[in-house]
Each structure stands twice: as C-alpha cells, then as structure tokens.
Design a protein around this motif. Structure first.
Motif, mmCIF file in Angstrom:
data_model
loop_
_atom_site.group_PDB
_atom_site.id
_atom_site.type_symbol
_atom_site.label_atom_id
_atom_site.label_comp_id
_atom_site.label_asym_id
_atom_site.label_seq_id
_atom_site.Cartn_x
_atom_site.Cartn_y
_atom_site.Cartn_z
ATOM 1 N N HIS A 218 0.824 -1.202 0.000
ATOM 2 C CA HIS A 218 0.000 0.000 0.000
ATOM 3 C C HIS A 218 0.858 1.252 0.000
ATOM 4 N N TRP A 224 0.171 10.075 -0.285
ATOM 5 C CA TRP A 224 -0.960 10.612 -1.063
ATOM 6 C C TRP A 224 -0.863 12.132 -1.052
ATOM 7 N N TYR A 301 -7.931 5.306 9.710
ATOM 8 C CA TYR A 301 -7.629 5.173 8.291
ATOM 9 C C TYR A 301 -8.758 5.772 7.457
ATOM 10 N N ARG A 302 -10.010 5.531 7.853
ATOM 11 C CA ARG A 302 -11.140 6.024 7.057
ATOM 12 C C ARG A 302 -11.211 7.552 7.085
ATOM 13 N N ILE A 305 -8.873 8.893 4.582
ATOM 14 C CA ILE A 305 -9.364 8.811 3.195
ATOM 15 C C ILE A 305 -10.356 9.936 2.916
ATOM 16 N N ILE A 306 -11.321 10.093 3.822
ATOM 17 C CA ILE A 306 -12.355 11.105 3.596
ATOM 18 C C ILE A 306 -11.717 12.497 3.548
ATOM 19 N N PHE A 308 -8.643 13.308 2.864
ATOM 20 C CA PHE A 308 -7.770 13.507 1.707
ATOM 21 C C PHE A 308 -8.570 13.857 0.461
ATOM 22 N N TRP A 309 -9.587 13.063 0.182
ATOM 23 C CA TRP A 309 -10.333 13.318 -1.062
ATOM 24 C C TRP A 309 -11.208 14.552 -0.937
ATOM 25 N N ALA A 551 -1.147 0.866 5.653
ATOM 26 C CA ALA A 551 -2.275 1.721 5.350
ATOM 27 C C ALA A 551 -3.575 1.078 5.783
ATOM 28 N N GLY A 552 -3.594 -0.258 5.901
ATOM 29 C CA GLY A 552 -4.837 -0.934 6.269
ATOM 30 C C GLY A 552 -5.140 -0.773 7.734
ATOM 31 N N MET B 1 -16.885 1.704 -0.669
ATOM 32 C CA MET B 1 -16.037 2.856 -0.963
ATOM 33 C C MET B 1 -14.634 2.673 -0.385
ATOM 34 N N PHE B 2 -14.559 2.209 0.883
ATOM 35 C CA PHE B 2 -13.238 2.026 1.475
ATOM 36 C C PHE B 2 -12.527 0.829 0.854
ATOM 37 N N HIS B 5 -11.020 2.045 -2.246
ATOM 38 C CA HIS B 5 -9.824 2.820 -1.952
ATOM 39 C C HIS B 5 -8.669 1.913 -1.585
ATOM 40 N N TYR B 6 -9.001 0.831 -0.898
ATOM 41 C CA TYR B 6 -7.975 -0.127 -0.493
ATOM 42 C C TYR B 6 -7.230 -0.641 -1.719
ATOM 43 N N GLU B 9 -5.171 2.611 -3.508
ATOM 44 C CA GLU B 9 -3.927 3.065 -2.891
ATOM 45 C C GLU B 9 -2.796 2.057 -3.078
ATOM 46 N N ARG B 10 -3.061 1.007 -3.843
ATOM 47 C CA ARG B 10 -1.965 0.097 -4.192
ATOM 48 C C ARG B 10 -1.402 0.429 -5.564
ATOM 49 N N LEU B 15 -3.699 6.252 -8.507
ATOM 50 C CA LEU B 15 -3.882 7.275 -7.472
ATOM 51 C C LEU B 15 -3.596 8.660 -8.041
ATOM 52 N N ILE B 19 -6.192 11.798 -8.400
ATOM 53 C CA ILE B 19 -5.931 13.131 -7.826
ATOM 54 C C ILE B 19 -6.146 14.199 -8.890
ATOM 55 N N ALA B 22 -9.923 14.578 -9.571
ATOM 56 C CA ALA B 22 -10.663 15.241 -8.485
ATOM 57 C C ALA B 22 -10.318 16.731 -8.434
#
Lengths: 553, 244
Positions: A218, A224, A301-302, A305-306, A308-309, A551-552, B1-2, B5-6, B9-10, B15, B19, B22
């Motif tokens: 990851h 990011w 982690y969640r 994500i939220i 960041f985006w 990251a997980g 959704m997560f 993303h999982y 992000e690999r 990614l 970006i 968006a």
C-alpha cells in the motif's frame, strides 16, 4: 558527500551544470540592457559554484555497493539546512517590512529595499524557500521510509533540490531588481516559471519511480498528500503563469488572461497554493512525523481517506471567496462560499485525526517540545481552517476583506500550522539524519517552541484587532449619513497594532534563530549514535511502528 | 467505498490520475464559463486601450509592488461607493494583463484615482508621501524622478499585449516610442499623434514638470491619472446601486 555519487552521476551532474553555465552566459550577453541580464549572471555563477565541488570529486573512486543498503539521505540533510537558512532570511525580511509599516523610513534609499519589493521577498522566501525546501527534504525522507525503498538514483534528488533553490533565488533576487509579473504568490517571471516546471517534472518522476520500487503493497497516506502537492501545484503553476514574453531575452511578459478571468485564475491559483502547497504537503509531513514521534498509529484510516479526497476535490472550488462583491459574477462567488463552508469537514477531519492520534501519548506532548510543535500545529490547522470557512461567508467577508484580518488569518496558518509542523518534523528528522542521539540542546527546542507560540499569538491577536477595527471604521456612518472616518483616520488607528505585530514577528524570528543555532550545534557537537541506520531497519524511534506504516486498519 | 480505496492506494498511477481528476473539476466548472458567458464582461464601446506611456507606468506600478497595498476594485457595498466612487465593473479591467484588483488596503483603493489630484500632487507624494500626507506610511519613490523611462522595448510590449488580446493597431505598435515622448511633452510635434491614435480625451501633459526628458515619474503619474477613466461605463451604471 559527493563521493557517494557514482561516477556516471557525477559526470551527468557536471554536464548539466556546465550547460546551465553556458545558458546563463548566453542570457547575460543576449539580454544586456534588460534586467534579465543580471539573472543570466546569477544562473552562471550559481551553476559554477555548484560545479566546483563536483569537479573536485570527479575522479574519486566508484562508491562501494553497500551504499545501496541504506537510504539516501544526503539531499534531505542539505534540504534541512536550506530550510532553516531560508526561514531565518525570509522571517527577517518579514519582520523588517512589518517595522516599515510602523516607521516607513527604516530602510535604504535604493529601490531594492522599498516595501513593495521586499514584501514578495518575504512571502516567496517563506512559502517557497522555507516551506518548499522543508517539503522536499522531508518528502525524500518520508517516501523512502514508507516505501521501504531507496531513491532510484542519486542525481535526480540533487537536481530537484538545487534546481528548486535556483528558482527561489531567481524569484527573490528578481523582485529586488524589479522583475515581477505581480501575480500574488506567483510573482516570478516566465523563464523562472519554466525552470520550475522542469524541476517539478523531475520531482514528480522521482516520486513515481520511488513508489514503483516500494516493498509495501500500500501507498502510505503521507505519500498521497505529497503526491497531491506535487501534481496539483504543477497544474496550478502552469495555468496561472501562462504568459507571452516580450522577447526571448527580456524579463517582462504579459499574462495571457485579463481582468475578471485573470482574477479568478489568480485566486484559483492563490487559494490552492494555500491548499496544495501549504496544506496538502504539510499534511503529508504531519501524517508521517506525528505518529512516529508519538509512537502511536494514525487514529483512523477512514478519516484519512475522507479528509484527503475532500481536500483534493473541494479546495479547487473555493478561490472565488477572495472576490466577494467584486466584478466577478455572483454565481461563482456563491459556489466558492458554499464549498468553503463544506471544506471545514475534511479539514477538521485531518486536524481531529492528528489530535486523536495523540491519545495515549499526551504525556509525551507534555515532555517533548518536538511533539508539542506538531500538536500545536494541528490545533492551529483546525483553528485556521475554521476561521477560513468563516471568512469565506459573504457578509463576514464584506468586513474582513482588504483588511489586516486576512493578514492575521494567513499568519495563523503560516506561523501556527506550516512553520510549527515544519519545525516539529525537522527537530524529529535532524537526529535521525545526522545519526545523533538527540538535538544538541533540548532546552533550545523548548525555548524555540515558546517563542514561536508567543510570537504567533501576539501577531494574530494584533491583526485580528487591527483588521476588525479597520473594517468597522471604513463602514461606519454618522447620524447625518456621512462616512464617519477618513481612510487616514483608520490608518492612524492601526499604529499600536502594527507595533505589536512587528514584536510578535520578532519573537517568532528569534525562535527560528534559536533553531538555526541548535541545528549547527547538533551537526557539529552532538554525540553520535553507534549503529548506522540500515534500509528497513532504522533505529527504533526513527522507524514508524508497523501500525503507522500499514495503510490498512 | 473504502474497499475500492484499499485497491486504489496500491496503484501509484491510478492514485495520481484520481488526484488529477478530483482536482480538475472545480477549476473547469468555475473558470471556463467566464470565457464563454457573454454577460461576464459588460459591453463598453467607449473603452480605450492604455497608451504606451500609461502601459509603461502600469509596469512600474507592478514592479514597485504597489498592488500589495492598494486595491483597484471597488466592491458593490454602499460605504465603498460613498468613499471611492462607482463600483468597479469587469469591463474596466478588460485590457489588464494581469489584473491589479489587489487583495489588501493598507492604503486606500485607487480604482478611481484618475483626475482626483493634480500631477504636482502626485509627483510630490511619490517623492515623499509625508510631505503631503504627514501620517502616511507609504514608501518614498524618489528614484522615479531620477530614472529615465526605458522606451526601446515599448513596441515589443505593445506587440505582446496584442498577442494576448488587446487591440493595438500596427500603427500604435510602430509609433510606441514617439507616442511616449509626445504624451509627456504637449508642446512637441509628437503630441498630436497620441491624440489621433488614442482619442481626444487622452491626457497629454508634462506629468513630472520636467520637459527635458521622459522619466519613470512621467509614466507612473500618467498611469495613475487614467485609473478609472478608460471608460464611462461605471458611472452610467451607478444609478442601480444608489437606489438600493
């Protein structure tokens, strides 16, 4: 340091530097009679100065292969020193211009030292010199650790760091020479802008190449943010700086856009320089250094994500809040205000994620000034983003715009967030980079922290006061329906706050100088550490815990 | 959704593209329509371009960083209209590459400065602001009076302006050097060319009071005296705000 480069890298570097020397000479000669000529000489001398040590080591033996067993940190070390140097210089100029607003004669008679030319020296020096070098230095450090991969080569990081500093020098010296395109926070002229594009592409490719070598499945959240910083700043920079030069060997250019379109492009750029340079990049810093220093995994982690985006998507809409009640069509103003308000959610998400990460480590915040820098940065990040959303409301903005309140807001972010997280990250990195047990003087770190916090508080309170008083005086009417105050009345009322602001800035500058001294002492005098850091197995405190790395959840 | 993303992000390229996608939307939705929607910039048939002298003055205004303390954008607020004059219209900066709306008023707004003070006032004020406004904190710009104005590149400046959309004619570009001299020397033969090319209303004056040479002071004062005067569109439009 240079003997660690392979022969090929040294030769490649020298060829680039000689080519730059020739280009500088050509510009200096072909552009005579134009201010660009001075920049030709600057490019030439800069390239020659860097070429000298490369030539001295050109025939050193090929470095041994075990250099590949450890991360490549030399560019980060130089970047850290440059960060402190730019910080001290630009903060000094900042405080100087602050005093000029108290006493306008505190300067030399030469044009180079007038307020209007020094002010962009301060802003560029702080944002790009101090902030940019901090981001480049830490990003090299962080991407190697979080990818568990060494930088793919040893030349391109130097190209990025040195090339970027040439850009900063061209920018800052240009203003004093009278070379500017006057777009706020994008003042450098077309040739400096083009050079930055070249540097930035190398930076971007370097990042992608390092990511492609990673041994972690990851990509860690810090990357990011660094990635968004690199990619989006490139987009903003290129679009906002589109211009037609007057001649190939002349400094002056004319912006492609005019009037209202130019205004929105400028503030689309300007506010997103805040977002992707001063927020995204430094959040990348925070997401690595804060959990590592605290020894705690990122809280959620969640939420990462939220946030960041949310930040990546929404920030791009909000630039128009700089143009409320202007000739910009109202639908754009309304969109900007709306997104500014919603933006509070991902912003506070990041701030909360940082502060909640500290749960279980608050005793360390109490004892460790380095971690406290980062904690206070997260608090100021939360405060500033709230204030920003508030000021984006049209009716609030009608009071705050054009006043010192904006200046106060910017400095709450720049001093409280950007500089604090940078100092925190640097104080964490320095012992790791130079293999020292700790900073030479923890007491100096502590002193720096309190000077920085006091300086920020004095500065921001002074500007809140002056800004709101200014805004109110401008809109106050007498009973007869006349304006109650002349502009000069409001200017006279500002004086005590301008003095307070300059004192606040001075405190902050003194803190940064204490940091410079501590950096010097640490490099020269602090006790070393026995074992060298190996790739993937650094010292316990220098290595993120597995939880922070993964990251997980 | 997560979960998605999982996976995302690999992938470094995925990614990066996400970006870019968006981050592109906001700018496209807000900026692109400003070029296509006609009402964005009002029509003003009387709008004229800057003379070479005024353009040179504008370049000096930018060079000295005046925009850091002076705005040129009067907002649609009652107190601003009362203090500074009719609120600014988009068309007034139609030929401003780049715009100089500014973001801070350490000094007052100067969108309607033109004609408000005499040339002599401006010259004294720029040489030492505290001679005319004792509590002013504005820097002194003494070198403007000493520096001869650079004119060798002015045709190139106008040509570059035309390349980005300002309607300079070939004649204007060819005569830029002469027009600079003419506008600052009303008694010279070149003065007539300025009014014939840029209109009868163009201010042709001895801006800095020195007939010997054209200085940077000439250019800057000429620019300051044209602020808000390129078109009358704004004063025709004020009736709207005064009834509010």
């Amino acid at each position: 340091m240079l003997s660690k480069l392979t022969k090929g890298e040294r030769e490649g570097g020298l060829i680039i530097l000689l080519a730059m020397t020739v280009i500088g000479l050509v510009i200096a000669i072909a552009g005579r009679g134009d201010p660009i000529s001075a920049h030709g000489f600057l490019i030439m001398l800069f390239s020659m100065a860097v070429a000298v040590p490369v030539m001295r080591h050109l025939f050193d033996p090929e470095p041994s292969r075990d250099r590949l067993d450890s991360y490549y940190d030399d560019p980060s070390k130089v970047g850290v020193v440059l960060t402190f140097a730019w910080g001290a210089f630009a903060m000094f100029v900042g405080d100087w211009v602050a005093w000029l607003l108290v006493e306008p004669n505190l300067t030399f008679s030469g044009a180079w030292s007038s307020f209007g030319r020094l002010r962009p020296v301060h802003t560029t020096g702080v944002i790009f010199g101090f902030g940019g070098n901090g981001l480049i230095a830490t990003s090299f450090y962080v991407m190697q650790r979080t990818c568990r991969a060494r930088l793919p080569d040893q030349l391109s990081p130097w190209f990025v760091l040195i090339g970027y500093n040439l850009f900063c020098l061209l920018a800052v010296s240009g203003y004093m020479l009278g070379i500017t395109q006057s777009k706020e926070y994008a003042e450098p002229e077309w040739y400096a802008d083009l050079w930055l594009v070249v540097v930035w592409i190398v930076y971007f490719v370097l990042y992608l190449r390092t990511l492609s070598r990673r041994q972690e499945p990851h990509i860690y959240v810090a990357n990011w943010y660094y990635m968004a910083f690199i990619v989006v700043v490139a987009m903003l920079h290129i679009v906002n700086n589109l211009a037609v030069p007057v001649s190939l060997f002349g400094a002056k250019s004319h912006s492609l856009f005019a009037g209202v379109q130019d205004a929105l492009t400028e503030w689309w750029y300007g506010h997103n320089a805040v977002a992707f340079f001063l927020t995204s990049g430094f959040l990348g810093m925070m997401y690595y250094y804060l959990p590592v220093r605290a020894g705690r995994p990122i809280f959620s982690y969640r939420m990462s994500i939220i946030s960041f985006w949310g930040i990546t998507f929404m920030y791009m809409w909000v630039g128009s809040h700089h143009l409320h009640y202007t000739a910009l069509p109202q639908w754009v103003q309304t969109l900007g205000m709306t997104f500014s308000l919603v933006l509070l959610v991902p912003s506070w998400g990041s701030a909360a994620n940082a502060l909640l990460t500290l749960n279980g480590a608050w005793h360390k915040v109490r004892d460790d000034a380095t971690l406290r820098f980062m904690m206070v940065a997260a608090v100021f990040y939360g405060l500033t983003t709230f204030e920003g959303s508030f000021m984006a409301i049209r009716s609030v903005n009608s009071l705050s715009h054009y006043t010192d309140w904006t200046v106060g807001h910017v400095h709450a972010g720049a001093l409280g967030w950007v500089a604090m997280i940078t100092f925190g990250a640097l104080y964490a990195s320095i012992p790791w980079l130079w293999k020292r047990e700790r900073m030479y003087s923890p007491a100096l770190v502590e002193l720096h922290f309190w000077l920085a916090l006091a300086g920020t508080a004095v500065y921001v309170f002074a500007m809140w006061n002056s800004g709101i008083i200014q805004g109110l005086m401008w809109r106050t009417y007498t009973e007869n329906g006349n304006l109650a105050y002349t502009f000069i009345d409001s200017l006279v009322a500002m004086k005590p706050y301008y003095i307070a602001r300059a004192i606040g800035g001075l405190l902050f500058l003194l803190g940064a100088l204490a940091g410079c001294l501590n950096l010097f002492l640490t490099i020269r005098l602090a006790p070393g550490e026995a074992e060298a850091e190996r790739a993937g197995s650094g010292p316990a405190y220098g290595r993120p815990s597995a939880a922070a790395l993964q990251a997980g959840e | 959704m997560f979960k998605l993303h999982y996976k995302l992000e690999r992938r470094a390229i995925g990614l990066t593209l996400a970006i870019i996608a968006a981050a592109s939307i906001g700018g496209i939705v807000e900026i692109a329509p400003l070029f296509t929607i006609d009402q964005t910039v009002e029509a003003a048939p009387d709008m004229r371009v800057y003379t070479p002298l005024e353009l040179a003055g504008r370049n000096i205004y930018m060079r000295e960083g005046c925009y850091a303390c002076h705005s040129q954008m009067i907002r649609t607020l009652r107190d601003e209209v009362d203090r500074y004059g009719p609120y600014s219209l988009a068309v007034e900066s139609k030929y401003d590459h780049p715009m100089l709306w500014g973001s801070k008023r350490t000094g007052p707004d100067i969108a309607r400065l033109g004609g408000k003070y005499s040339d002599e006032w401006h010259v004294r004020h720029l040489i030492n602001p505290r001679d005319v406004v004792p509590v002013s904190i504005m820097p002194a710009y003494g070198w403007l009076m000493d520096n001869a104005l650079r004119t060798d590149d002015l045709s190139g400046q106008l040509a570059a302006q035309r390349a980005v959309g300002v309607p300079y004619t070939d004649e204007m570009i060819a005569n830029a050097g002469a027009d600079v001299y003419g506008q600052a020397n009303p008694d010279s033969a070149a003065a007539a060319g300025v009014t014939s090319r840029y209109g009868e209303a163009t201010t042709v004056r001895l801006f800095d009071g020195d007939p010997q040479r054209v200085t940077e002071m000439d250019a800057l004062v000429a620019y300051l005296q044209i602020l808000g005067k390129l078109t009358d569109a704004a004063s025709q439009d004020t009736a709207a705000v005064e009834t509010q």
